[in-house]
Write a protein that holds these residues in place. Structure first.
Motif, PDB file in Angstrom:
ATOM      1  N   GLY A   1       1.117  -1.159  -0.010  1.00  0.00           N
ATOM      2  CA  GLY A   1       0.096   0.032   0.044  1.00  0.00           C
ATOM      3  C   GLY A   1       0.936   1.293  -0.131  1.00  0.00           C
ATOM      4  O   GLY A   1       2.041   1.061  -0.087  1.00  0.00           O
ATOM      5  N   ALA A   2       0.184   2.420   0.238  1.00  0.00           N
ATOM      6  CA  ALA A   2       0.792   3.849   0.184  1.00  0.00           C
ATOM      7  C   ALA A   2       0.485   4.508   1.254  1.00  0.00           C
ATOM      8  O   ALA A   2       0.079   5.478   1.162  1.00  0.00           O
ATOM      9  N   GLU A   3       0.868   4.236   2.607  1.00  0.00           N
ATOM     10  CA  GLU A   3       0.261   4.761   3.968  1.00  0.00           C
ATOM     11  C   GLU A   3       0.791   6.246   3.826  1.00  0.00           C
ATOM     12  O   GLU A   3       0.127   7.195   4.113  1.00  0.00           O
ATOM     13  N   ASP A   4       2.398   6.396   3.833  1.00  0.00           N
ATOM     14  CA  ASP A   4       2.979   7.698   3.894  1.00  0.00           C
ATOM     15  C   ASP A   4       2.338   8.557   3.030  1.00  0.00           C
ATOM     16  O   ASP A   4       2.389   9.825   3.098  1.00  0.00           O
ATOM     17  N   GLN A   5       2.259   8.032   1.742  1.00  0.00           N
ATOM     18  CA  GLN A   5       1.912   8.740   0.384  1.00  0.00           C
ATOM     19  C   GLN A   5       0.358   9.119   0.669  1.00  0.00           C
ATOM     20  O   GLN A   5      -0.159  10.391   0.421  1.00  0.00           O
ATOM     21  N   SER A   6      -0.588   8.321   1.149  1.00  0.00           N
ATOM     22  CA  SER A   6      -1.879   8.647   1.177  1.00  0.00           C
ATOM     23  C   SER A   6      -2.074   9.815   2.515  1.00  0.00           C
ATOM     24  O   SER A   6      -2.810  10.562   2.346  1.00  0.00           O
ATOM     25  N   LYS A   7      -1.324   9.804   3.332  1.00  0.00           N
ATOM     26  CA  LYS A   7      -1.350  10.891   4.461  1.00  0.00           C
ATOM     27  C   LYS A   7      -1.121  12.456   3.671  1.00  0.00           C
ATOM     28  O   LYS A   7      -1.734  13.242   4.154  1.00  0.00           O
ATOM     29  N   GLN A   8      -0.193  12.312   2.897  1.00  0.00           N
ATOM     30  CA  GLN A   8       0.047  13.564   2.202  1.00  0.00           C
ATOM     31  C   GLN A   8      -1.109  13.922   1.309  1.00  0.00           C
ATOM     32  O   GLN A   8      -1.428  15.217   1.047  1.00  0.00           O
ATOM     33  N   ILE A   9      -1.643  12.898   0.432  1.00  0.00           N
ATOM     34  CA  ILE A   9      -2.881  13.192  -0.434  1.00  0.00           C
ATOM     35  C   ILE A   9      -3.869  13.593   0.390  1.00  0.00           C
ATOM     36  O   ILE A   9      -4.830  14.676   0.038  1.00  0.00           O
ATOM     37  N   ALA A  10      -4.282  13.059   1.775  1.00  0.00           N
ATOM     38  CA  ALA A  10      -5.280  13.402   2.512  1.00  0.00           C
ATOM     39  C   ALA A  10      -5.026  14.987   2.894  1.00  0.00           C
ATOM     40  O   ALA A  10      -6.084  15.672   3.038  1.00  0.00           O
ATOM     41  N   ARG A  11      -3.925  15.519   2.954  1.00  0.00           N
ATOM     42  CA  ARG A  11      -3.463  16.972   3.260  1.00  0.00           C
ATOM     43  C   ARG A  11      -3.714  17.880   2.221  1.00  0.00           C
ATOM     44  O   ARG A  11      -3.851  19.100   2.327  1.00  0.00           O
ATOM     45  N   SER A  12      -3.752  17.204   0.991  1.00  0.00           N
ATOM     46  CA  SER A  12      -3.789  18.000  -0.305  1.00  0.00           C
ATOM     47  C   SER A  12      -5.287  18.728  -0.604  1.00  0.00           C
ATOM     48  O   SER A  12      -6.190  18.367   0.030  1.00  0.00           O
ATOM     49  N   ASP A  13      -5.304  19.452  -1.742  1.00  0.00           N
ATOM     50  CA  ASP A  13      -6.641  19.878  -1.970  1.00  0.00           C
ATOM     51  C   ASP A  13      -6.927  19.390  -3.454  1.00  0.00           C
ATOM     52  O   ASP A  13      -8.050  19.757  -4.155  1.00  0.00           O
ATOM     53  N   VAL A  14      -6.326  18.356  -3.811  1.00  0.00           N
ATOM     54  CA  VAL A  14      -6.519  17.688  -4.920  1.00  0.00           C
ATOM     55  C   VAL A  14      -8.094  16.976  -5.150  1.00  0.00           C
ATOM     56  O   VAL A  14      -8.424  16.337  -4.099  1.00  0.00           O
ATOM     57  N   PRO A  15      -8.814  17.373  -6.046  1.00  0.00           N
ATOM     58  CA  PRO A  15     -10.365  17.133  -5.952  1.00  0.00           C
ATOM     59  C   PRO A  15     -10.739  15.626  -6.387  1.00  0.00           C
ATOM     60  O   PRO A  15     -11.611  15.096  -5.795  1.00  0.00           O
ATOM     61  N   TYR A  16      -9.618  15.046  -7.127  1.00  0.00           N
ATOM     62  CA  TYR A  16     -10.255  13.588  -7.717  1.00  0.00           C
ATOM     63  C   TYR A  16      -8.955  12.728  -7.480  1.00  0.00           C
ATOM     64  O   TYR A  16      -7.636  13.043  -8.033  1.00  0.00           O
ATOM     65  N   VAL A  17      -9.319  11.594  -6.798  1.00  0.00           N
ATOM     66  CA  VAL A  17      -8.090  10.520  -6.602  1.00  0.00           C
ATOM     67  C   VAL A  17      -8.706   9.211  -6.757  1.00  0.00           C
ATOM     68  O   VAL A  17      -9.986   8.970  -6.615  1.00  0.00           O
ATOM     69  N   ALA A  18      -7.886   8.617  -7.612  1.00  0.00           N
ATOM     70  CA  ALA A  18      -8.264   7.207  -8.008  1.00  0.00           C
ATOM     71  C   ALA A  18      -7.121   6.315  -7.375  1.00  0.00           C
ATOM     72  O   ALA A  18      -5.950   6.483  -7.757  1.00  0.00           O
ATOM     73  N   ALA A  19      -7.346   5.077  -6.484  1.00  0.00           N
ATOM     74  CA  ALA A  19      -6.684   4.372  -5.824  1.00  0.00           C
ATOM     75  C   ALA A  19      -6.845   2.928  -6.345  1.00  0.00           C
ATOM     76  O   ALA A  19      -8.091   2.313  -6.311  1.00  0.00           O
ATOM     77  N   ILE A  20      -5.729   2.341  -6.781  1.00  0.00           N
ATOM     78  CA  ILE A  20      -5.677   1.015  -7.537  1.00  0.00           C
ATOM     79  C   ILE A  20      -4.893  -0.134  -6.432  1.00  0.00           C
ATOM     80  O   ILE A  20      -3.855   0.687  -6.054  1.00  0.00           O
ATOM     81  N   SER A  21      -5.390  -1.084  -6.107  1.00  0.00           N
ATOM     82  CA  SER A  21      -4.548  -1.967  -5.121  1.00  0.00           C
ATOM     83  C   SER A  21      -4.858  -3.262  -5.468  1.00  0.00           C
ATOM     84  O   SER A  21      -5.982  -3.737  -5.953  1.00  0.00           O
ATOM     85  N   CYS A  22      -3.812  -4.202  -5.314  1.00  0.00           N
ATOM     86  CA  CYS A  22      -3.996  -5.620  -5.462  1.00  0.00           C
ATOM     87  C   CYS A  22      -4.203  -6.413  -3.943  1.00  0.00           C
ATOM     88  O   CYS A  22      -4.077  -7.488  -3.761  1.00  0.00           O
ATOM     89  N   ASN A  23      -4.507  -5.370  -2.737  1.00  0.00           N
ATOM     90  CA  ASN A  23      -4.556  -5.777  -1.473  1.00  0.00           C
ATOM     91  C   ASN A  23      -5.700  -5.169  -0.868  1.00  0.00           C
ATOM     92  O   ASN A  23      -5.584  -4.026  -0.319  1.00  0.00           O
TER      93      ASN A  23
END
Length: 412
Positions: free
Chosen positions: A344-366
């Motif tokens: 996964g991308a725990e630390d990267q997700s924390k940064q996305i969570a703080r951002s103003d990016v309006p659209y996010v797509a998360a792909i995962s095999c887990n």
């Protein structure tokens, strides 16, 4: 010998009997079945099915239950798809996420364009196939209903090739990818070839029409560039490079992502690989592709530069586990897609969570690590709009998931 009543399916597709001494996991048993099993600790080996479940069907492959490639060929397809979707539902529920999970995008037999075979040189010759479940023993196979027909048909050739390249008595791997140019074969762990062996395997590759043969990352011969299509772009993957296993699954996930990010003029593609998303998204968005693997990133960049009509793609070599894009960097984009490894991308997700990016797509095999990352994003103000499971690895417990999120734009 112990008689058990199977209560449910576990996360790996094993039948689970809830006993007074705790759960016992019995591969190839189904809920509702009464079975005889040889039990050791929490593991059971199925010896006989005394009362079969109505969900039990005849497996299609002669190697099923012997080879470790598939876990659930014996389960009715409708029940199988429901169980796989429920894996995603349960993972989200464990993180307190109340989101509608779409019906699973069904997988099909004979669709995998990439397979990793195990091989070993023995006194009787080469053994080539898949590892038995929870074992280092290799089951020699003559058929595989998961892979594309051209890969299945290549099994005798691959045995001959393994005989030529096997320097070690240890097991090694052959990664076989079906490309537009032919089969790309990457051997790892087979040992260092002599000059004589290199000439022999080069001749063998030419005679058998291989697009490329590499050993431990070194290209031995490449009669044709092994091309993989990502939208309008043709990419040449590095030897043994990552590729989604099923082309139809990749296209389904791309369609989900592209639809969500259609309003984004600038997109960040994180863990971009060789460009499965970036090269398609560039048909209408500028893309910044970030990836730690230099060879994959170079393949992406070459494909972009060789494809007319795409919007600009910039590339950045960066280890997103050690140095995720910060929320300030992310605020330059209107859309983000991320497709990390199983961790996964725990630390990267924390940064996305703080951002103003309006659209996010998360792909995962887990599903478990995806649920953790989605929880971070939700706590940061994102709302989950869609969760779609994709059955890329037919008859296995693995499931891909595409999750779409939005965050209301801040007023400037």
């Amino acid at each position: 010998m112990t008689t058990l009543l199977i209560d449910r399916l576990g996360a790996q597709g094993d039948g689970v009997a809830d006993t007074l001494d705790g759960p016992v996991y019995v591969p190839f048993a189904l809920p509702g079945e009464r079975v005889n099993a040889a039990v050791e600790g929490s593991r059971g080996t199925l010896m006989a099915v005394l009362e079969a479940s109505p969900m039990r069907v005849e497996p299609v492959c002669r190697h099923f239950a012997d080879c470790g490639g598939c876990a659930l060929q014996h389960l009715d397809p409708v029940q199988y798809r429901a169980w796989k979707r429920d894996r995603v539902v349960q993972a989200l529920a464990a993180r307190g996420i109340d989101a509608e999970v779409s019906e699973i995008v069904a997988g099909t037999a004979r669709s995998r364009r990439r397979a990793v075979f195990s091989a070993r040189k023995t006194e009787a010759g080469i053994v080539l196939g898949y590892n038995r479940a929870a074992s280092h023993a290799i089951v020699d196979i003559e058929e595989c209903f998961a892979v594309l027909p051209e890969i299945e048909a290549s099994l005798p050739m691959l045995r001959s090739l393994a005989t030529l390249i096997a320097v070690t008595r240890d097991s090694f791997h052959l990664t076989v990818t079906s490309t537009a140019s032919g089969l790309d074969v990457a051997a790892t762990g087979s040992g260092k070839l002599t000059e004589k062996s290199r000439r022999e395997v080069s001749d063998f590759a030419l005679r058998n029409g291989l697009a490329r043969l590499s050993v431990d990352g070194e290209i031995i011969i490449e009669p044709r560039k092994p091309m993989v299509q990502f939208g309008s772009a043709a990419a040449v993957l590095p030897p043994g490079g990552f590729l989604q296993a099923v082309a139809a699954a990749e296209e389904a996930m791309d369609g989900i992502v592209a639809g969500h990010l259609k309003r984004a003029k600038k997109v960040a593609d994180l863990f971009a690989g060789a460009g499965a998303f970036a090269l398609r998204l560039a048909s209408r968005s500028e893309v910044h592709a970030v990836e730690a693997d230099a060879a994959a990133l170079a393949a992406l960049d070459r494909a972009f530069r060789g494809t007319p009509g795409l919007r600009r793609i910039t590339v950045e070599k960066r280890d997103l586990f050690r140095r995720p894009l910060t929320f300030k960097e992310l605020n330059a984009f209107e859309g983000v897609v991320f497709d990390p490894p199983r961790a996964g991308a725990e630390d990267q997700s924390k940064q996305i969570a703080r951002s103003d990016v309006p659209y996010v797509a998360a792909i995962s095999c887990n599903p478990a690590t995806l649920a953790r990352d989605l929880r971070i994003l939700i706590d940061g103000g994102y709302a989950v709009k869609q969760v779609t499971p994709v059955d890329q690895f037919l008859w296995s417990p693995h499931v891909e998931v595409a999750a779409l999120l939005e965050k209301p734009r801040k007023r400037r």
